[in-house]
Design an enzyme around this catalytic site. Structure first.
Site, PDB file in Angstrom:
ATOM      1  CG  ASP A 101      -2.048   0.948   1.148  1.00  0.00           C
ATOM      2  OD1 ASP A 101      -2.309   1.480   0.059  1.00  0.00           O
ATOM      3  OD2 ASP A 101      -2.690   1.193   2.188  1.00  0.00           O
ATOM      4  CG  ASN A 155      -7.623  -2.353  -5.972  1.00  0.00           C
ATOM      5  OD1 ASN A 155      -6.699  -3.149  -5.797  1.00  0.00           O
ATOM      6  ND2 ASN A 155      -7.871  -1.380  -5.089  1.00  0.00           N
ATOM      7  CG  LEU A 170      -7.027  -8.625   6.715  1.00  0.00           C
ATOM      8  CD1 LEU A 170      -5.506  -8.680   6.742  1.00  0.00           C
ATOM      9  CD2 LEU A 170      -7.602  -9.602   7.726  1.00  0.00           C
TER      10      LEU A 170
HETATM   11  C1  FPP Z   1      -1.871   0.213  -3.362  1.00  0.00           C
HETATM   12  O1  FPP Z   1      -1.388   1.556  -3.426  1.00  0.00           O
HETATM   13  C2  FPP Z   1      -1.337  -0.549  -4.481  1.00  0.00           C
HETATM   14  C3  FPP Z   1      -2.092  -1.128  -5.468  1.00  0.00           C
HETATM   15  C4  FPP Z   1      -3.571  -1.079  -5.485  1.00  0.00           C
HETATM   16  C5  FPP Z   1      -1.455  -1.805  -6.600  1.00  0.00           C
HETATM   17  C6  FPP Z   1      -0.224  -2.598  -6.295  1.00  0.00           C
HETATM   18  C7  FPP Z   1       0.419  -2.893  -7.561  1.00  0.00           C
HETATM   19  C8  FPP Z   1       1.743  -2.944  -7.764  1.00  0.00           C
HETATM   20  C9  FPP Z   1       2.771  -2.776  -6.692  1.00  0.00           C
HETATM   21  C10 FPP Z   1       2.188  -3.155  -9.163  1.00  0.00           C
HETATM   22  C11 FPP Z   1       2.830  -4.464  -9.454  1.00  0.00           C
HETATM   23  C12 FPP Z   1       1.893  -5.553  -9.719  1.00  0.00           C
HETATM   24  C13 FPP Z   1       2.177  -6.609 -10.542  1.00  0.00           C
HETATM   25  C14 FPP Z   1       1.529  -7.895 -10.316  1.00  0.00           C
HETATM   26  C15 FPP Z   1       3.140  -6.557 -11.642  1.00  0.00           C
HETATM   27  P1  FPP Z   1      -2.438   2.725  -3.487  1.00  0.00           P
HETATM   28  O2  FPP Z   1      -2.508   3.219  -4.896  1.00  0.00           O
HETATM   29  O3  FPP Z   1      -3.718   2.286  -2.872  1.00  0.00           O
HETATM   30  O4  FPP Z   1      -1.732   3.798  -2.600  1.00  0.00           O
HETATM   31  P2  FPP Z   1      -2.473   5.013  -1.849  1.00  0.00           P
HETATM   32  O5  FPP Z   1      -3.273   4.395  -0.734  1.00  0.00           O
HETATM   33  O6  FPP Z   1      -1.330   5.848  -1.365  1.00  0.00           O
HETATM   34  O7  FPP Z   1      -3.306   5.703  -2.895  1.00  0.00           O
END
Ligand code: FPP
Length: 240
Positions: A16, A64, A195
């Site tokens: 995250d 998401n 979670l």
């Molecule tokens: C949460 O950060 C992250 C995600 C929803 C995506 C995670 C994906 C990756 C790390 C990319 C790699 C994946 C693969 C399988 C190649 P957020 O955007 O919710 O952060 P925020 O809460 O600060 O907005």
């Protein structure tokens, strides 16, 4: 110092903070996910070198889909980029890729790369790298119940004979799917302490380590620190 005799066999991570990492730098969200993918590559290598048997990452949740089409498309494109750039090295390191979740509805290019990664690494006996994609804990349980209900209808099992073990076997992590079992340790970055529908059933006895570090800044050293914190815990499983 890490006790190599007590390395957890299954570590699950909520990656995250990509969005906030990008915001802080006045960059587009995708720059954050891109940096997040790079961080993920390093953690995969580190986990594999430490002898962790299963590493599970939350890449895309059933919730998401509420994000913008641009961001969703961008994350799915990262799967293509990741497999194209990393599959060879994953395979050389004997990593076995598995997916937790129904990825069949993703764009064709992503489905194609996922199928390739699964097929190429299928027989590998090193670390299993489980990518939770279109995954939700409640959906996981719902699906397991559906599979068990079908067995009842077919007369293969009796409803009153359903055990916790059987439910576990039909989850994405169970022996009829990725077969990685429950995580001893769940790490969540970026200071959020929840979670978020991740591995609900499987986390019954997991230890949690929360860190304020945003995912793109989560280095292999920070991963080791989380393992150290885990090793300092006293796991009693409800006993004494
Ligand atoms: C949460 O950060 C992250 C995600 C929803 C995506 C995670 C994906 C990756 C790390 C990319 C790699 C994946 C693969 C399988 C190649 P957020 O955007 O919710 O952060 P925020 O809460 O600060 O907005």
């Amino acid at each position: 110092m890490l006790d190599m005799e007590r390395i957890p066999t299954h570590v699950a991570i909520v990656m995250d903070g990509n969005g906030r990492w990008a915001d802080k730098r006045r960059l587009p969200k995708m720059a954050g996910h891109n940096a997040g993918m790079k961080a993920m590559k390093e953690i995969v290598k580190k986990a594999s070198s430490l002898g962790i048997k299963n590493l599970t990452v939350y890449a895309f949740s059933t919730e998401n889909w509420k994000r913008s089409a641009e961001e969703i498309g961008g994350i799915f494109k990262l799967i293509v980029v990741y497999v194209d750039s990393e599959l060879r090295e994953l395979h050389e390191n004997h990593v076995r890729v598995q997916i937790l979740g129904d990825y069949s509805g993703l764009p064709t290019a992503s489905v194609d790369r996922i199928r390739r990664a699964l097929a190429v690494t299928e027989k590998n006996t090193g670390m299993q790298f489980n990518i939770a994609l279109n995954y939700g804990g409640r959906d996981d349980i719902r699906r397991a119940v559906t599979e068990l209900a079908a067995l009842v209808v077919e007369g293969k099992i009796k409803s009153e004979e359903i055990t916790e073990e059987m439910i576990g076997e039909h989850l994405w992590t169970g022996k009829f799917h990725a077969n990685c079992g429950d995580p001893e340790l769940i790490i969540r970055t970026s200071g959020e302490m929840r979670l978020s529908n991740y591995l609900l059933w499987q986390s019954a006895y997991s230890e949690f380590v929360f860190t304020d570090t945003l995912w793109p800044d989560f280095t292999p050293e920070k991963f080791e620190e989380a393992l150290l914190e885990y090793q300092g815990r006293n796991r009693r499983f409800g006993g004494r």
